[in-house]
Design an enzyme around this catalytic site. Sequence first.
Site, short mmCIF file in Angstrom:
data_model
loop_
_atom_site.label_atom_id
_atom_site.label_comp_id
_atom_site.label_asym_id
_atom_site.label_seq_id
_atom_site.Cartn_x
_atom_site.Cartn_y
_atom_site.Cartn_z
N CYS A 117 0.77 -1.31 -0.02
CA CYS A 117 0.02 0.12 0.29
C CYS A 117 1.08 1.40 0.03
CB CYS A 117 -1.09 0.15 0.82
SG CYS A 117 -0.42 0.51 2.47
N CYS A 177 2.56 -3.52 8.82
CA CYS A 177 1.62 -1.93 7.72
C CYS A 177 1.11 -1.19 8.82
CB CYS A 177 2.36 -2.84 6.24
SG CYS A 177 0.90 -0.67 5.72
N ASP A 217 30.64 3.80 -9.13
CA ASP A 217 29.53 4.96 -8.28
C ASP A 217 29.83 4.53 -6.45
OD1 ASP A 217 28.55 6.40 -6.75
OD2 ASP A 217 26.30 6.59 -8.20
#
EC number: 6.3.5.13
Length: 449
Positions: free
Chosen positions: A211, A230, A362
């Site tokens: 969600c 959650c 990087d």
Amino acid sequence: MDVRSWVAFAVASVTAFALRVTKRAGTSLPGYVAARISPNLLFYALEKLDRCVIVTGTNGKTTTSALLRSLVAQDETWISNALGANLLQGILSALLPELTWRGQLRVKRAILEVDEATLPRLTKRFRPDMIIVTNVMRDQLDRYGEVDATLGYLYESTRDETVELVLNADDPLAASLGKNRLNTFYYGLSDWPEDDLLRQEVRDGAFCLRCGGELFYTRTVFGQMGHYHCPVCFEKRPEPQFSMCVRAMQDDVKIREEVRLQRILEYHVTQPLVGIYNAYNLLAACAAARLLGVNPARFEVGLARFTAPIGRMQTFPGNPSRVLALIKNPTGATMVLRSLEGVQSGNPLCFVINDADADGRDVSWLWDIDIESYVKRSPLVSAWYCAGTRGADMALRLKYAGIEPARIHLLERAEETLRVNADEGGSVYILCTYTALHPLANQLEAMQS
């Protein structure tokens, strides 16, 4: 084996022989040469296996593979790419020595560490028996992209529900791979030492994949690892079938398993490596070994034969002794530093940071290492040394972590870290990236001979 694959095998065999005679490394070279001639040779050899376990994930692949091999290879030989060459050519290089001129495979079982981005190329043509996913974290951005790209590679590779999938329940990203999927098993920590320091770690899986809500943690281990749910859609950490209880200052851990038919079993295992992240590696290996049918009564014998892969905190004796640790991404480097808290107090600490292709071009990940927490816990480090092609970047990172510039020393060559001294009885810790690892390890071994 078709003619082209046979020629590839012949050329690779000559290449491997030449490497042995000249005593050169080149772990992946025979496989690279063979794959250039016949891309089919790898899959021909893989199909000859009776059983194949793949270990993948951002951190812990090599250690988990080595631990699992120590547990299962007590009575029979298993093929493995033990040196961590986990691209297609490295995997083929591991299989070639067991392939005969008649096209048969002498050893029929394999534990293969596979790079996350390489895994889809393997599983498109080959179905392993088991895939273990250790965790999913931010890694070399120029190679993998952001963490959702890595997760995409793993989703693509684990959809076949006939393959047993072994996942880290405490990592919401890795755990998501098993959602609504059959033949999935989870492992996770049930209890571990409390951490009273407010950390500044990067948390890659901070949001619910279902969600988008921010995950709430009742307890955290490190990074995004922990017990989470959650609060919006009530998605939560899956209940693991294999759980581990870790106690502070003890290398004895308890594993509890509840797999199939509600069978409950508890047993103790000795941790061969320090660090809470290695507890996860050990638990993953034990879970997989149990699913492969190994009796836990034999675990201690197997672990006694375990040898840690290069760069996993090996101590090289000497005066001072030196400890070598591989670092390659923010979470891995943070966890190495955390394992040194309290151990590394008044002695120097060295970083060797390169940016070759194997290291990742990087180096922005240096800024996501939680050095600040380490400095709080180990304020007595006598001096900080930086070397490598991006040693200056590391020195700058240390300065912004609050370390006095006068205590930061930039060395011209990586080898100079081997001449750094420590207090009587102390150790020098050297944290380095991939391309510095083996040269430093070779020199440390030579210093002892």
